[in-house]
Design a protein around this motif. Structure first.
Motif, mmCIF file in Angstrom:
data_model
loop_
_atom_site.group_PDB
_atom_site.id
_atom_site.type_symbol
_atom_site.label_atom_id
_atom_site.label_comp_id
_atom_site.label_asym_id
_atom_site.label_seq_id
_atom_site.Cartn_x
_atom_site.Cartn_y
_atom_site.Cartn_z
ATOM 1 N N VAL A 122 -28.081 -25.006 53.028
ATOM 2 C CA VAL A 122 -28.064 -25.548 54.392
ATOM 3 C C VAL A 122 -28.398 -24.458 55.403
ATOM 4 O O VAL A 122 -29.187 -24.668 56.336
ATOM 5 C CB VAL A 122 -26.693 -26.164 54.708
ATOM 6 C CG1 VAL A 122 -26.597 -26.544 56.179
ATOM 7 C CG2 VAL A 122 -26.440 -27.395 53.840
ATOM 8 N N SER A 123 -27.818 -23.293 55.227
ATOM 9 C CA SER A 123 -28.056 -22.189 56.154
ATOM 10 C C SER A 123 -29.531 -21.793 56.168
ATOM 11 O O SER A 123 -30.113 -21.538 57.236
ATOM 12 C CB SER A 123 -27.187 -20.990 55.771
ATOM 13 O OG SER A 123 -27.474 -19.872 56.589
ATOM 14 N N THR A 124 -30.153 -21.733 54.990
ATOM 15 C CA THR A 124 -31.576 -21.385 54.918
ATOM 16 C C THR A 124 -32.424 -22.444 55.598
ATOM 17 O O THR A 124 -33.380 -22.128 56.322
ATOM 18 C CB THR A 124 -31.997 -21.217 53.449
ATOM 19 O OG1 THR A 124 -31.226 -20.179 52.848
ATOM 20 C CG2 THR A 124 -33.474 -20.878 53.341
ATOM 21 N N SER A 221 -38.303 -33.567 57.998
ATOM 22 C CA SER A 221 -38.035 -34.994 57.953
ATOM 23 C C SER A 221 -36.561 -35.307 58.132
ATOM 24 O O SER A 221 -36.203 -36.435 58.463
ATOM 25 C CB SER A 221 -38.523 -35.573 56.616
ATOM 26 O OG SER A 221 -37.893 -34.914 55.536
ATOM 27 N N LEU A 222 -35.686 -34.329 57.906
ATOM 28 C CA LEU A 222 -34.263 -34.566 58.081
ATOM 29 C C LEU A 222 -33.861 -34.572 59.550
ATOM 30 O O LEU A 222 -32.783 -35.046 59.893
ATOM 31 C CB LEU A 222 -33.455 -33.505 57.333
ATOM 32 C CG LEU A 222 -33.608 -33.505 55.815
ATOM 33 C CD1 LEU A 222 -32.821 -32.356 55.202
ATOM 34 C CD2 LEU A 222 -33.138 -34.826 55.230
ATOM 35 N N LEU A 223 -34.707 -34.028 60.400
ATOM 36 C CA LEU A 223 -34.424 -33.977 61.830
ATOM 37 C C LEU A 223 -35.322 -34.978 62.548
ATOM 38 O O LEU A 223 -36.539 -34.880 62.474
ATOM 39 C CB LEU A 223 -34.672 -32.566 62.369
ATOM 40 C CG LEU A 223 -34.155 -32.276 63.781
ATOM 41 C CD1 LEU A 223 -32.625 -32.271 63.788
ATOM 42 C CD2 LEU A 223 -34.689 -30.940 64.279
ATOM 43 N N ILE A 244 -26.669 -33.757 63.722
ATOM 44 C CA ILE A 244 -27.788 -34.703 63.743
ATOM 45 C C ILE A 244 -28.348 -34.898 62.344
ATOM 46 O O ILE A 244 -28.615 -36.021 61.905
ATOM 47 C CB ILE A 244 -28.881 -34.208 64.715
ATOM 48 C CG1 ILE A 244 -28.328 -34.150 66.136
ATOM 49 C CG2 ILE A 244 -30.107 -35.119 64.664
ATOM 50 C CD1 ILE A 244 -29.250 -33.483 67.134
ATOM 51 N N VAL A 245 -28.535 -33.793 61.614
ATOM 52 C CA VAL A 245 -29.038 -33.889 60.232
ATOM 53 C C VAL A 245 -28.072 -34.705 59.373
ATOM 54 O O VAL A 245 -28.495 -35.555 58.577
ATOM 55 C CB VAL A 245 -29.249 -32.483 59.640
ATOM 56 C CG1 VAL A 245 -29.479 -32.551 58.135
ATOM 57 C CG2 VAL A 245 -30.431 -31.788 60.324
ATOM 58 N N VAL A 247 -25.754 -37.071 60.247
ATOM 59 C CA VAL A 247 -25.738 -38.501 60.566
ATOM 60 C C VAL A 247 -27.079 -39.138 60.213
ATOM 61 O O VAL A 247 -27.135 -40.214 59.604
ATOM 62 C CB VAL A 247 -25.408 -38.713 62.058
ATOM 63 C CG1 VAL A 247 -25.497 -40.204 62.421
ATOM 64 C CG2 VAL A 247 -24.014 -38.187 62.380
ATOM 65 N N ASN A 248 -28.171 -38.473 60.569
ATOM 66 C CA ASN A 248 -29.496 -39.052 60.348
ATOM 67 C C ASN A 248 -29.791 -39.286 58.869
ATOM 68 O O ASN A 248 -30.460 -40.258 58.502
ATOM 69 C CB ASN A 248 -30.565 -38.137 60.951
ATOM 70 C CG ASN A 248 -31.899 -38.827 61.114
ATOM 71 O OD1 ASN A 248 -31.998 -39.848 61.795
ATOM 72 N ND2 ASN A 248 -32.938 -38.289 60.515
ATOM 73 N N SER A 249 -29.276 -38.411 58.010
ATOM 74 C CA SER A 249 -29.546 -38.539 56.575
ATOM 75 C C SER A 249 -28.906 -39.788 55.984
ATOM 76 O O SER A 249 -29.302 -40.225 54.898
ATOM 77 C CB SER A 249 -29.049 -37.299 55.824
ATOM 78 O OG SER A 249 -27.631 -37.219 55.845
ATOM 79 N N HIS A 250 -27.921 -40.365 56.665
ATOM 80 C CA HIS A 250 -27.252 -41.556 56.157
ATOM 81 C C HIS A 250 -27.798 -42.846 56.768
ATOM 82 O O HIS A 250 -27.389 -43.942 56.355
ATOM 83 C CB HIS A 250 -25.745 -41.468 56.425
ATOM 84 C CG HIS A 250 -25.054 -40.427 55.590
ATOM 85 N ND1 HIS A 250 -24.972 -39.105 55.978
ATOM 86 C CD2 HIS A 250 -24.451 -40.490 54.378
ATOM 87 C CE1 HIS A 250 -24.333 -38.411 55.056
ATOM 88 N NE2 HIS A 250 -24.011 -39.230 54.073
ATOM 89 N N LEU A 251 -28.699 -42.730 57.731
ATOM 90 C CA LEU A 251 -29.309 -43.924 58.312
ATOM 91 C C LEU A 251 -30.308 -44.537 57.337
ATOM 92 O O LEU A 251 -30.873 -43.825 56.502
ATOM 93 C CB LEU A 251 -30.041 -43.575 59.615
ATOM 94 C CG LEU A 251 -29.211 -43.042 60.781
ATOM 95 C CD1 LEU A 251 -30.136 -42.691 61.946
ATOM 96 C CD2 LEU A 251 -28.156 -44.036 61.222
#
Length: 450
Positions: A122-124, A221-223, A244-245, A247-251
């Motif tokens: 995630v950090s990278t 694409s995750l953002l 944002i990443v 929440v958006n990943s679960h939409l």
């Protein structure tokens, strides 16, 4: 990949000439020495978490007494292939080897090590976003959205927490079977890893570009793209890019490409009427609440908001938390109490509700007085639910609503069919009336559709 890196080395584009031997037979074999690895680390440096750099060293050269001075190119290629297109077993091999262990179905993996591995991925990814020149990324960063270290760490923890057992009290070790199931279902981790390794290996380079400079990330694409913030020079960002990443990943996928700014108490004031006026008929949306204790949480509403006595929405709805931990609570299908909105009624509650029952909702935002809310101890509408706010009743510090996906097309057929060109120009109508001229088209309007 082989051709790409050999060409770079042969043209001496690195600052030092590496000690390299290579042969070409049926397949190309390249020996990468530690010296070259250091050069790659310089090449990757601005975009890679130091922990991930160490994990990659473990995978390529081994760990402990089994560490090798060289690595075959096939091993170097496997690191990319296994992470981007690999099977579940191949991805398990990567994780075990990166953490300095040999893959074995009987060997349990310490949860703490797995969590740190997820945090490094995630950090990278976030480092790549920060160094990106993408308009999508800039649309958030230019308005004050950041990726703080604490939130990046929280996102990594959330990715790892689903490996098995209680989300809030994970077990100390996970079995190979648990890890296999986790890798099959954890879409976010796979997407993060793919984006990370595509960037690290330069796969998104344009043909002919031999520059050793750090690469911009692939399409993030995750953002989602941020829409509606352009006219606000100083947006008081409450959420983080990591939120944002998450929440958006679960939409649903069809809504992940864009977030449309609709309402914020920090911009539009604390008014229930103003909020409802800006969110009604705007399609699916995400509501985000920060309480006075700093807890951040919200929900995904699948239907357009509208006043009415009944619950609406579908089982794609979910509730979530962003702080202090990132969690998602999907629908149970036990009931359909996904979303409710009402105002100025005497016989029904006035406010916004997501999940549960009246007076016992997952999220309740009071209409009058606006600024007060509640989150129940239990909510049968959403699976695994736990109270979202710190206290059952809370004061709202900030509330935002974002439309997700493209703005829905409103039904304007009735209005458009019942208008003439003079209807859009009242000054012209007034002049004709003053001159005593007849408006011949006044009674010649198209009949409305049946």
């Amino acid at each position: 990949i082989a051709t790409f890196y050999v060409r770079k080395i042969k043209k001496k584009r690195f600052s030092e000439k590496p000690n390299l031997t290579w042969t070409k037979s049926n397949a190309l074999h390249v020996l990468l020495t530690k010296e070259i690895l250091l050069l790659f680390q310089k090449f990757w440096g601005p975009q890679i978490d130091p922990r991930l750099a160490q994990y990659l060293t473990n995978f390529l050269f081994g760990a402990g007494q089994q560490k090798s001075p060289t690595v075959d190119f096939n091993r170097f290629a496997e690191l990319y292939v296994y992470n981007v297109r690999g099977t579940v077993e191949e991805r398990m091999i990567v994780i075990y080897n990166c953490l300095g262990m040999d893959y074995n179905e009987d060997v349990e993996l310490p949860y703490q090590l797995l969590k740190e591995y997820c945090e490094s991925i995630v950090s990278t990814y976030m480092k790549m976003l920060k160094s990106s020149s993408s308009k999508r990324v800039r649309s958030w960063q230019d308005k004050g959205f950041r990726a703080s270290a604490s939130n990046v760490q929280a996102l990594g923890e959330a990715v790892a927490a689903t490996v098995g057992g209680d989300l809030d009290s994970p077990q100390h070790h996970c079995t190979a079977a648990q890890l296999s199931k986790w890798l099959q279902t954890n879409v976010l981790l796979r997407q993060l890893a793919e984006l990370v390794y595509v960037n690290l290996y330069g796969i998104n380079k344009k043909p002919g570009d031999e520059s050793p400079a750090p690469l911009p990330p692939a399409a993030p694409s995750l953002l989602p793209a941020a829409d509606g913030l352009e006219a606000m020079p100083d947006y008081p960002a409450v959420i983080d890019l990591s939120h944002i990443v998450w929440v958006n990943s679960h939409l649903p996928h069809k809504y992940q490409h864009k977030w449309r700014f609709l309402f914020s108490t920090n911009i539009h004031g604390e008014s229930f009427s103003t909020m409802t006026g800006r969110i009604i008929d705007q399609g699916p949306s995400v509501i985000i609440v920060e309480d006075s204790s700093g807890y951040i949480f919200g929900g995904f509403a699948t239907a357009a908001w509208g006043f009415g006595p009944n619950f609406t929405g579908t089982d794609e709805a979910f509730l979530f938390t962003c702080a202090p931990k990132m969690r998602v609570y999907p629908a149970t299908s036990y009931n359909d109490h996904y979303q409710y909105l009402n105002h100025h009624t005497k016989t029904l509650p006035n406010g916004l509700l997501m999940g549960g029952q009246f007076q016992f909702g997952g999220i309740w935002v009071n209409a009058e007085p606006f600024g007060e809310g509640a989150s129940a101890e239990s909510c049968s509408t959403f699976r695994g639910y736990r109270r979202l706010s710190k206290e059952p009743s809370f004061r709202i510090r900030s509330l935002e609503v974002w439309g997700v996906g493209d703005k829905p097309a409103l039904d304007k057929d009735d209005d458009e069919r019942d208008m003439s060109i003079l209807d859009t120009n009242p000054e012209a109508k007034a002049i004709l009336d003053m001159a005593g001229r007849t408006r011949h088209s006044e009674g010649l309007r198209e009949d409305p559709p049946l």
